[in-house]
Design an enzyme around this catalytic site. Structure first.
Site, short mmCIF file in Angstrom:
data_model
loop_
_atom_site.label_atom_id
_atom_site.label_comp_id
_atom_site.label_asym_id
_atom_site.label_seq_id
_atom_site.Cartn_x
_atom_site.Cartn_y
_atom_site.Cartn_z
N HIS A 238 29.09 79.64 23.26
CA HIS A 238 29.03 78.24 22.84
C HIS A 238 30.11 78.00 21.80
O HIS A 238 30.50 78.92 21.07
CB HIS A 238 27.65 77.93 22.25
CG HIS A 238 27.42 76.49 21.91
ND1 HIS A 238 27.47 75.49 22.84
CD2 HIS A 238 27.18 75.88 20.72
CE1 HIS A 238 27.23 74.32 22.25
NE2 HIS A 238 27.06 74.54 20.95
N CYS B 274 30.08 71.93 26.02
CA CYS B 274 30.53 72.32 24.67
C CYS B 274 32.04 72.50 24.60
O CYS B 274 32.71 71.91 23.74
CB CYS B 274 29.80 73.56 24.18
SG CYS B 274 30.16 75.10 25.05
N HIS C 226 28.96 69.19 18.19
CA HIS C 226 28.96 69.92 19.45
C HIS C 226 28.17 69.17 20.50
O HIS C 226 27.48 68.20 20.22
CB HIS C 226 28.41 71.34 19.25
CG HIS C 226 26.95 71.42 18.96
ND1 HIS C 226 26.14 72.39 19.49
CD2 HIS C 226 26.14 70.66 18.18
CE1 HIS C 226 24.90 72.24 19.05
NE2 HIS C 226 24.88 71.20 18.25
#
Length: 157
Positions: free
Chosen positions: A121, A71, A133
């Site tokens: 994240h 990520c 993402h």
């Protein structure tokens, strides 16, 4: 006229579906030599376009591109291509950004997912409550709706 007609379908196939991306691409086609929206694109918009171009790239923990990403590797890579430097992890990236409210967020801002005070994240806001993402092992870079209210937003300067 046919070039303009094909813009939405070409961008849709590439995974770029935000209205802003369509506007930027349309401005380029309408006035190829002019200083329009495309020339004035912010680093966030440029990073958003880079992330969208990586659609389908596999997730790999610790990877920073150009073919595999985790990520924060995707956000680091995308902003580097847009001329901005970010630290490696999602938490470090959160600490480096100018924090903005949900009401002030705009495409190209970073979206940080957190549990309590821990960021776990990050993705790039694409508009319409969606992010680009690289989610997890076994998945690929993709456009997805934000699935929780436990998010913070940050703008790269």
């Amino acid at each position: 006229m046919s070039a303009l007609t094909n813009v939405p379908s070409a961008l849709s196939r590439a995974g770029v579906t935000s209205a802003l991306a369509l506007a930027v691409a349309g401005a380029t086609l309408l006035a190829p030599g002019a200083q329009g929206e495309a020339a004035a694109a912010t680093p966030g918009i440029k990073a958003l376009q880079v992330a969208a171009s990586k659609k389908g790239s596999p997730y790999q923990w610790g990877a920073v591109g150009p073919h595999r990403f985790d990520c924060s590797g995707l956000t680091l890579y995308s902003f580097k291509k847009a001329g901005k430097s970010l630290p490696r992890t999602a938490a470090q990236q959160y600490n480096r950004t100018a924090h903005v409210s949900a009401g002030s967020r705009r495409p190209g801002d970073l979206v940080f997912f957190h549990y309590g005070s821990s960021v776990y994240h990050v993705g790039i806001y694409a508009g319409a409550n969606r992010i680009w993402h690289s989610p997890k092992t076994g998945s690929t870079v993709r456009l997805e709706k934000i699935w929780t209210h436990s998010v913070w937003y940050g703008r790269v300067r």
